[in-house]
Design a protein around this motif. Structure first.
Motif, PDB file in Angstrom:
ATOM      1  N   UNK A 214      -5.493  15.830  48.309  1.00 52.27           N
ATOM      2  CA  UNK A 214      -5.807  16.746  47.208  1.00 52.27           C
ATOM      3  C   UNK A 214      -4.591  17.588  46.836  1.00 52.27           C
ATOM      4  N   UNK A 215      -3.820  17.986  47.844  1.00 50.75           N
ATOM      5  CA  UNK A 215      -2.634  18.801  47.580  1.00 50.75           C
ATOM      6  C   UNK A 215      -1.613  18.024  46.758  1.00 50.75           C
ATOM      7  N   UNK A 216      -1.458  16.742  47.062  1.00 49.33           N
ATOM      8  CA  UNK A 216      -0.554  15.917  46.276  1.00 49.33           C
ATOM      9  C   UNK A 216      -1.036  15.815  44.831  1.00 49.33           C
ATOM     10  N   UNK A 217      -2.337  15.591  44.641  1.00 46.71           N
ATOM     11  CA  UNK A 217      -2.874  15.500  43.282  1.00 46.71           C
ATOM     12  C   UNK A 217      -2.682  16.818  42.538  1.00 46.71           C
ATOM     13  N   UNK A 218      -2.835  17.935  43.235  1.00 48.77           N
ATOM     14  CA  UNK A 218      -2.602  19.243  42.616  1.00 48.77           C
ATOM     15  C   UNK A 218      -1.151  19.359  42.155  1.00 48.77           C
ATOM     16  N   UNK A 219      -0.217  19.006  43.042  1.00 45.47           N
ATOM     17  CA  UNK A 219       1.205  19.136  42.700  1.00 45.47           C
ATOM     18  C   UNK A 219       1.587  18.222  41.540  1.00 45.47           C
TER      19      UNK A 219
END
Length: 323
Positions: A214-219
């Motif tokens: 999820x953090x990658x998708x956010x970034x």
């Protein structure tokens, strides 16, 4: 509470919207609709019936009671929020006027002299007002403006709704802290370390809230690197796979050099940065076909990119940029 005029106005807007939907949903008599093949969705919202008795049922001096009655009458969350926001604005109007008595009479052609104490007090008042709205309305306190969320890359449709709410709250908290920092009189040289530390703290907080995926998708959607890449690649029109590949190369570069600029960027560091950026571009072009590599090199030229954006605004054929 002076609810009746406000509610009457909301009633007119609501009835007009319902009428517009009904008018638009009509089809010409020459094209009859086939009979429905599936039953009507029982969960679909039903517009409230607004008549003279509605206002007498809604009248109350207590905001929690007003909210409960509006919801029980079937008013949509956006309408409930608009009504409650008007009431809360009225409650805070006198305090805001006391903090900035010249607000309504300030000449439009003159700049407002910065007063850090006044700005701080006004920001605190706004936060107190928003806190009251959130206490009263819960998740419905957010305006849910799709255009604003899209512009700020805060749609977060890749997250579960509950986690998206938590993420937006976290970002609001850091936005407020960032606003406080700049209101104190930001110096790009001496205070840059404070901004860098705050950005790092925010990133760590987001990483703790989300899973690694999820953090990658956010970034990929909301980071500074992603925003810069979208601008840089606007004329290149990358595929999703190309964008992700370049983001993976570019993110470590930005983490190393984004906090160094202006007076802090000495000649040696500038040369190092230029060499590193060229290496990234070479690595990325090596992953592309020769045709796409050529298009990438051409379209990432600053003048070409800005010309392409002008051509698009003028609604001219895209190949005009090459000519």
């Amino acid at each position: 509470m002076k609810l009746v005029p406000l509610l009457l106005a909301v009633s007119l807007l609501l009835n007009a919207a319902i009428g517009l939907v009904l008018v638009r949903s009509r089809t010409p008599e020459s094209v009859p609709l086939p009979p429905p093949t599936t039953p009507r969705d029982a969960t679909a919202p039903v517009p409230p019936v607004v008549d003279a008795e509605t206002w007498s049922r809604l009248e109350t001096r207590e905001l929690p009671d007003l909210i409960a009655r509006l919801r029980s009458e079937g008013f949509p969350p956006e309408v409930v929020r608009a009504i409650v926001l008007a009431q809360v604005n009225a409650l805070f109007a006198a305090r805001r006027q006391a903090l900035d008595p010249a607000a309504g009479n300030r000449p439009y052609w003159k700049d407002q002299a910065p007063d850090s104490a006044q700005l701080s007090a006004l920001r605190q008042l706004s936060r107190e007002q928003m806190a009251m709205l959130r206490t009263l309305l819960g998740a419905d306190a957010e305006s849910g403006d799709p255009l604003r969320d899209l512009y700020q890359n805060r749609t977060f449709t890749f997250l579960a709704p509950e986690k998206a709410v938590d993420l937006r709250q976290l970002l609001r908290d850091y936005d407020e802290r960032r606003s406080d920092l700049f209101a104190e009189g930001f110096n790009s040289v001496t205070d840059r370390a404070k901004v860098t530390a705050l950005e790092k703290e925010q990133s760590d907080a987001i990483a703790a809230l989300l899973t690694p995926e999820e953090f990658l998708e956010y970034k990929l959607r909301a980071s500074n690197t992603a925003s810069l890449l979208r601008d840089q690649l606007s004329a290149f029109e990358p595929t999703e796979e190309e964008f992700r590949a370049l983001f993976k190369l570019r993110e470590p570069f930005d983490e190393k050099y984004s906090s160094v600029f202006g007076p802090l960027m000495n000649e040696q560091l500038a040369r190092e940065r230029s060499v590193a950026e060229k290496a990234i571009n070479d690595q990325f072009k090596a992953t592309l076909t020769p045709e796409r590599a050529t298009a990438y090199e051409r379209s990432t030229d600053y003048s070409y990119r800005r010309t392409s954006q002008l051509i698009a605004r003028l609604e001219l054929p895209a190949e005009t940029t090459d000519r």
